[in-house]
Design a protein around this motif. Structure first.
Motif: not given
Length: 200
Positions: A130-152
């Motif tokens: 578990f890596k501490k991240a800024s709140p901005k990196n955890l605000l994504a609403q969509g499960e798929i779009s959140s994964l896509v952002i991290q994958a890219l």
């Protein structure tokens, strides 16, 4: 005598849980002090009522007639830890790629961004970090779009090929348009462009 009472009460409480549940010392704090609970859980593990997954993390085992003991996935364990800590988590790296079907590689070490404390948990041969991240990196609403952002982010702008880009656009068809619009605002400019193109 007291330790036997604690053990008996916890054994009784276990029966209220579903088989396959992931449990923590914190789940039984109403039955005694943390030290006596830890010892009771270890004794219940020795008796076969529990399986120890990692330090302070136990499984109320579910046995399949053909497959035997069913172990939870790394993701199930990570989600259980997040629930206990009341934390948000977002899969990153190869794990995000694997969840989207963009990689067949199953990582032995999975990394999640979190708003809780940074830590690593060893479960058998697997490691959950578990890596501490800024709140901005955890605000994504969509499960798929959140994964896509991290994958890219994992692939990188320069290594992204047309075939992968097409697959990402197809994957995003399963995400709500409003989630893509909102989550694009949180992404780096080049990823924002890919997300917004998927809804045109």
């Amino acid at each position: 005598m007291e330790r036997l009472v604690v053990e008996k009460e916890i054994a009784k409480a276990l029966k209220k849980n579903k088989k396959g549940s992931i449990l923590f010392v914190d789940d039984f704090l109403g039955y005694g002090n943390p030290e006596s609970i830890k010892k009771a859980l270890l004794r219940l593990k020795q008796k076969g009522l529990l399986v120890r997954l990692a330090h302070g993390i136990y499984l109320f085992p579910k046995i399949d007639k053909e497959l035997g003991l069913l172990f939870p996935s790394t993701e199930d364990i990570a989600k259980a830890i997040a629930r206990r800590d009341r934390a948000r988590i977002v899969p990153t790296g190869v794990h995000a790629l694997n969840k989207l079907g963009l990689s067949s590689q199953v990582p032995m070490k999975v990394v999640y961004l979190t708003d809780a404390a940074a830590r690593s948990v060893k479960v058998g041969k697997r490691t959950i970090s578990f890596k501490k991240a800024s709140p901005k990196n955890l605000l994504a609403q969509g499960e798929i779009s959140s994964l896509v952002i991290q994958a890219l982010k994992t692939i990188g702008q320069k290594k992204l090929d047309n075939d992968t880009l097409k697959r990402i656009h197809l994957i995003l068809e399963n995400e709500k348009e409003e989630n893509i619009v909102d989550d694009a605002k949180l992404a780096p400019a080049w990823i924002k462009k890919i997300l917004t193109q998927s809804i045109k």
